[in-house]
Design an enzyme around this catalytic site. Structure first.
Site, PDB file in Angstrom:
ATOM      1  N   HIS A  79      19.541 -25.438   2.929  1.00  0.00           N
ATOM      2  CA  HIS A  79      18.287 -24.691   2.912  1.00  0.00           C
ATOM      3  C   HIS A  79      17.842 -24.510   1.467  1.00  0.00           C
ATOM      4  CE1 HIS A  79      21.563 -21.728   2.892  1.00  0.00           C
ATOM      5  NE2 HIS A  79      20.757 -20.901   2.261  1.00  0.00           N
ATOM      6  N   HIS A 103      15.530 -22.185  -1.089  1.00  0.00           N
ATOM      7  CA  HIS A 103      14.868 -20.891  -1.283  1.00  0.00           C
ATOM      8  C   HIS A 103      13.622 -21.085  -2.145  1.00  0.00           C
ATOM      9  CE1 HIS A 103      18.360 -18.283  -0.102  1.00  0.00           C
ATOM     10  NE2 HIS A 103      19.021 -19.387  -0.413  1.00  0.00           N
TER      11      HIS A 103
END
Length: 140
Positions: A101, A103
């Site tokens: 992922h 950010h």
């Protein structure tokens, strides 16, 4: 491929209700449930991959286009002065959820967020040895 035991697979594929900022066939971008600042967004692939090293190249290139699209909209909507893109690989690097992922951290001037460690100095002997080894590895 989705991993039914992975919380981020469930978030990215809509199995768990979340605050979706953007979605396409490859990624879901959501507001972080534990944001460091309002607007903190995660871009999560719908297919399971542990970290950047596991992310397929076609998804990696599409990721940056997706991040750019979201970042431009965030800059305008939140009247930002900047955005940090942060991505951790491995526990030693701060990765706590082992599904890739990215950010996106909204930034304002003088917001006092510290996203970077204190800089040191480069040891040139170490750098010369490292560069030689890396050039050999990357030439293969």
């Amino acid at each position: 491929m989705k991993d039914d035991s992975c919380i981020f697979c469930k978030l990215a594929n809509g199995d768990i209700k979340t605050n979706i900022v953007y979605e396409d066939e490859t990624f879901t971008a959501i507001l972080d449930a534990s944001p460091v600042v309002n607007g903190h967004t995660l871009i999560i692939p719908k297919n399971h991959c542990k970290n950047l090293l596991d992310l397929p190249q076609n998804e990696a290139s599409k990721l940056m286009m997706t991040a750019q699209k979201i970042a431009k909209a965030m800059m305008e909507e939140l009247n930002l002065d900047g955005i940090n893109l942060i991505q951790n690989n491995g526990e030693a690097a701060g990765q706590s959820v082992f599904h890739f992922h990215l950010h996106l951290i909204p930034r304002k001037s003088n917001d006092n967020l510290n996203c970077f460690p204190t800089p040191g100095t480069l040891d040139q002997t170490w750098a010369d040895n490292y560069l030689k080894a890396m050039k050999e590895k990357l030439a293969k």
